[in-house]
Design a protein around this motif. Structure first.
Motif, PDB file in Angstrom:
ATOM      1  N   SER A   1       9.859   6.959 -29.018  1.00 46.67           N
ATOM      2  CA  SER A   1       8.938   5.818 -29.194  1.00 46.67           C
ATOM      3  C   SER A   1       9.036   4.807 -28.055  1.00 46.67           C
ATOM      4  O   SER A   1       8.757   3.625 -28.236  1.00 46.67           O
ATOM      5  CB  SER A   1       9.192   5.116 -30.535  1.00 46.67           C
ATOM      6  OG  SER A   1       8.831   5.948 -31.614  1.00 46.67           O
ATOM      7  N   HIS A   2       9.472   5.265 -26.888  1.00 49.16           N
ATOM      8  CA  HIS A   2       9.533   4.438 -25.684  1.00 49.16           C
ATOM      9  C   HIS A   2       8.470   4.987 -24.728  1.00 49.16           C
ATOM     10  O   HIS A   2       8.669   6.021 -24.091  1.00 49.16           O
ATOM     11  CB  HIS A   2      10.924   4.538 -25.057  1.00 49.16           C
ATOM     12  CG  HIS A   2      11.203   3.466 -24.052  1.00 49.16           C
ATOM     13  ND1 HIS A   2      12.474   3.106 -23.685  1.00 49.16           N
ATOM     14  CD2 HIS A   2      10.375   2.671 -23.333  1.00 49.16           C
ATOM     15  CE1 HIS A   2      12.423   2.134 -22.798  1.00 49.16           C
ATOM     16  NE2 HIS A   2      11.152   1.865 -22.563  1.00 49.16           N
ATOM     17  N   TYR A   3       7.358   4.291 -24.615  1.00 41.48           N
ATOM     18  CA  TYR A   3       6.221   4.788 -23.852  1.00 41.48           C
ATOM     19  C   TYR A   3       6.242   4.234 -22.426  1.00 41.48           C
ATOM     20  O   TYR A   3       6.618   3.085 -22.198  1.00 41.48           O
ATOM     21  CB  TYR A   3       4.915   4.396 -24.540  1.00 41.48           C
ATOM     22  CG  TYR A   3       4.631   5.212 -25.780  1.00 41.48           C
ATOM     23  CD1 TYR A   3       3.747   6.296 -25.737  1.00 41.48           C
ATOM     24  CD2 TYR A   3       5.264   4.930 -26.981  1.00 41.48           C
ATOM     25  CE1 TYR A   3       3.500   7.052 -26.876  1.00 41.48           C
ATOM     26  CE2 TYR A   3       5.023   5.676 -28.119  1.00 41.48           C
ATOM     27  CZ  TYR A   3       4.138   6.747 -28.062  1.00 41.48           C
ATOM     28  OH  TYR A   3       3.898   7.497 -29.186  1.00 41.48           O
ATOM     29  N   ALA A   4       5.800   5.065 -21.472  1.00 43.38           N
ATOM     30  CA  ALA A   4       5.825   4.666 -20.068  1.00 43.38           C
ATOM     31  C   ALA A   4       4.615   5.227 -19.331  1.00 43.38           C
ATOM     32  O   ALA A   4       4.023   6.236 -19.738  1.00 43.38           O
ATOM     33  CB  ALA A   4       7.116   5.136 -19.395  1.00 43.38           C
ATOM     34  N   ALA A   5       4.258   4.556 -18.232  1.00 46.10           N
ATOM     35  CA  ALA A   5       3.145   4.998 -17.389  1.00 46.10           C
ATOM     36  C   ALA A   5       3.396   4.521 -15.964  1.00 46.10           C
ATOM     37  O   ALA A   5       4.187   3.602 -15.732  1.00 46.10           O
ATOM     38  CB  ALA A   5       1.815   4.469 -17.908  1.00 46.10           C
ATOM     39  N   VAL A   6       2.715   5.142 -15.006  1.00 46.44           N
ATOM     40  CA  VAL A   6       2.847   4.789 -13.591  1.00 46.44           C
ATOM     41  C   VAL A   6       1.472   4.441 -13.042  1.00 46.44           C
ATOM     42  O   VAL A   6       0.490   5.161 -13.272  1.00 46.44           O
ATOM     43  CB  VAL A   6       3.459   5.950 -12.783  1.00 46.44           C
ATOM     44  CG1 VAL A   6       3.459   5.619 -11.297  1.00 46.44           C
ATOM     45  CG2 VAL A   6       4.878   6.236 -13.260  1.00 46.44           C
ATOM     46  N   LEU A   7       1.407   3.315 -12.294  1.00 41.39           N
ATOM     47  CA  LEU A   7       0.189   2.907 -11.612  1.00 41.39           C
ATOM     48  C   LEU A   7       0.409   3.006 -10.110  1.00 41.39           C
ATOM     49  O   LEU A   7       1.325   2.377  -9.571  1.00 41.39           O
ATOM     50  CB  LEU A   7      -0.196   1.480 -11.988  1.00 41.39           C
ATOM     51  CG  LEU A   7      -1.337   0.845 -11.186  1.00 41.39           C
ATOM     52  CD1 LEU A   7      -2.650   1.590 -11.433  1.00 41.39           C
ATOM     53  CD2 LEU A   7      -1.486  -0.637 -11.510  1.00 41.39           C
ATOM     54  N   ALA A   8      -0.425   3.791  -9.434  1.00 43.65           N
ATOM     55  CA  ALA A   8      -0.387   3.926  -7.973  1.00 43.65           C
ATOM     56  C   ALA A   8      -1.773   3.526  -7.453  1.00 43.65           C
ATOM     57  O   ALA A   8      -2.668   4.375  -7.343  1.00 43.65           O
ATOM     58  CB  ALA A   8      -0.044   5.346  -7.562  1.00 43.65           C
TER      59      ALA A   8
ATOM     60  N   ALA B   1       0.834  -1.198   0.000  1.00 40.83           N
ATOM     61  CA  ALA B   1       0.000   0.000   0.000  1.00 40.83           C
ATOM     62  C   ALA B   1       0.869   1.248   0.000  1.00 40.83           C
ATOM     63  O   ALA B   1       1.830   1.355   0.757  1.00 40.83           O
ATOM     64  CB  ALA B   1      -0.911   0.000   1.225  1.00 40.83           C
ATOM     65  N   GLY B   2       0.554   2.171  -0.892  1.00 43.33           N
ATOM     66  CA  GLY B   2       1.317   3.409  -0.990  1.00 43.33           C
ATOM     67  C   GLY B   2       2.412   3.382  -2.032  1.00 43.33           C
ATOM     68  O   GLY B   2       2.953   4.434  -2.385  1.00 43.33           O
ATOM     69  N   GLU B   3       2.771   2.196  -2.536  1.00 46.19           N
ATOM     70  CA  GLU B   3       3.809   2.106  -3.562  1.00 46.19           C
ATOM     71  C   GLU B   3       3.208   2.270  -4.957  1.00 46.19           C
ATOM     72  O   GLU B   3       2.003   2.099  -5.162  1.00 46.19           O
ATOM     73  CB  GLU B   3       4.545   0.766  -3.479  1.00 46.19           C
ATOM     74  CG  GLU B   3       5.415   0.631  -2.250  1.00 46.19           C
ATOM     75  CD  GLU B   3       6.192  -0.671  -2.245  1.00 46.19           C
ATOM     76  OE1 GLU B   3       7.249  -0.722  -1.574  1.00 46.19           O
ATOM     77  OE2 GLU B   3       5.765  -1.643  -2.901  1.00 46.19           O
ATOM     78  N   ALA B   4       4.073   2.591  -5.905  1.00 45.32           N
ATOM     79  CA  ALA B   4       3.673   2.723  -7.303  1.00 45.32           C
ATOM     80  C   ALA B   4       4.560   1.842  -8.162  1.00 45.32           C
ATOM     81  O   ALA B   4       5.672   1.484  -7.770  1.00 45.32           O
ATOM     82  CB  ALA B   4       3.776   4.182  -7.753  1.00 45.32           C
TER      83      ALA B   4
END
Length: 414
Positions: A203-210, A144-147
């Protein structure tokens, strides 16, 4: 001459003993010791046969049958000796303190998880085998709290970057049976140099999930992120899975310290336990040159409230490997083990990077004695008995020949 029945019985005895020994030797990893061997038939039965039904017992006369018996008994001795020696060597340190070389997947638990696979379409069909998708995720287990950060890009067989467009990305908790479907969360994959994307326009795509900041905050289990994209007009799908634990069963409370305890080097960590139960805590130990050296594990039941968790580097391991001092404890992770539920753990917050660096202790500060746990001692006694019986069988077959020597236990086998 022996009857066919007596010779078949001898071969059956030896085969049964060999199978039993093999089962013991190849028992499952992660256990301290294999179950003891069943007691084989007596030495006399192994080396003697009936000369005639109801007649007196006697040794086989010289000839092919006696040579075959000698060969089988020699193989039995070699297998018993190999089992004893292998077990002796593999258990000289406790399971809680092992060379980290035995666990290469545990050396750097917080490194990126990377993968390169051919482009896949919906359900694994379609795609383009000439297009390779390179993906990464920053972690698999989440507290919990990490991404977690995800990335992907497409390349050709020569490694050249191909134009990729992310059309849709959604994260949702996996449910089974009649469980209520979990909420879904949209993710924004970008190539603008912000967030988890280090370079814009490559062309290097990234995203973050929290998860804690979304409707998945209370979901407990596997969260799957499905990314749909196109390369050269072809549609592809990439999947990322993380195991999320919204509950925090225990928190770290205070700085760790190093102590010499019962001839070994231990790291003592304080924890405030909210949920009592069995905790598994693992730490990595590096030498003074930064070389990974040992994996230290705590596995015990903790009560609710303040507790001390001890991660130990066994004294014999220090003597055998002689690492450059001082040692550093790093990358500690732990969880509350749960039984008969999925997921089977509730994670503690991880301690990333260096936790504590100790002093440059001389080796004489530590014990050079092998581990002498009750289970190990008991199994070694049983294996020694099997080895003694196999050795005695050979000696009884040909008393004129010197008894065979063990690879490692000649002094222990009478």
């Amino acid at each position: 001459m022996p009857t066919k029945r007596s010779k078949a019985g001898l071969v059956g005895v030896v085969v049964a003993v060999a199978v039993a020994l093999a089962v013991v030797f190849w028992s499952g990893e992660g256990q301290e010791a294999a179950p003891p061997l069943p007691a084989p038939v007596s030495t006399a039965a192994a080396v003697q046969t009936s000369t005639q039904p109801g007649g007196p017992l006697g040794l086989l006369p010289a000839g092919p049958e006696r040579a075959e018996q000698a060969r089988l008994l020699a193989e039995q001795f070699q297998l018993a000796d190999h089992t004893y020696c292998s077990y002796l060597a593999s258990t000289r340190y406790p399971v809680s303190s092992r060379p980290i070389a035995e666990h290469p997947d545990q050396v750097y638990p917080n490194q990126l998880v990377t993968e390169t696979t051919p482009m896949r379409g919906e359900g694994g069909r379609g795609g383009d085998p000439n297009v390779l998708l390179q993906t990464s995720q920053s972690r698999v287990f989440m507290v919990a709290g990490e991404a977690v950060a995800f990335s992907l890009r497409a390349v050709n067989a020569q490694g050249g970057t191909l134009p990729l467009v992310v059309t849709r990305a959604v994260s949702g908790g996996l449910t089974f049976g009649g469980a209520r479907p979990a909420a879904q969360v949209s993710l924004a994959f970008s190539d603008d140099g912000s967030g988890a994307d280090p370079v814009s326009g490559d062309s290097h795509y990234a995203a973050v999930l929290a998860p804690a900041q979304t409707s998945l905050a209370q979901f407990n289990g596997t969260i799957r992120t499905e990314v749909r994209y196109t390369v050269n007009g072809r549609a592809g799908v990439a999947l990322f899975d993380v195991i999320y634990s919204p509950e925090v069963p225990a928190l770290w409370a205070g700085a760790a310290r190093e102590v010499i305890d019962d001839g070994s080097l231990s790291y003592v960590l304080k924890a405030d336990v909210r949920q009592a139960g069995r905790y598994i805590v693992t730490g990595r130990v590096d030498d003074a040159k930064g070389k990974p050296f040992a994996l230290a594990t705590f596995n015990d039941v903790l009560r609710a409230g303040p507790n001390e968790i001890k991660l130990t580097v066994f004294g014999k391991l220090l003597h055998d490997k002689a690492p450059a001092m001082p040692l550093t404890l790093r990358d500690v992770d732990g969880y509350l083990l749960k039984e008969n539920v999925d997921p089977d753990r509730a994670l503690m917050p991880r301690l990333e990077g260096k936790v504590v660096t100790g002093k440059a202790h001389p080796l004489r500060s530590f014990s050079d004695a092998e581990y002498a746990g009750e289970e190990r001692t008991r199994h070694l006694e049983e294996f020694s008995k099997d080895l003694t019986r196999a050795r005695a069988a050979l000696a009884a077959l040909d008393p004129a020949q010197p008894p065979p020597a063990s690879q490692c236990a000649a002094s222990a086998v009478k």
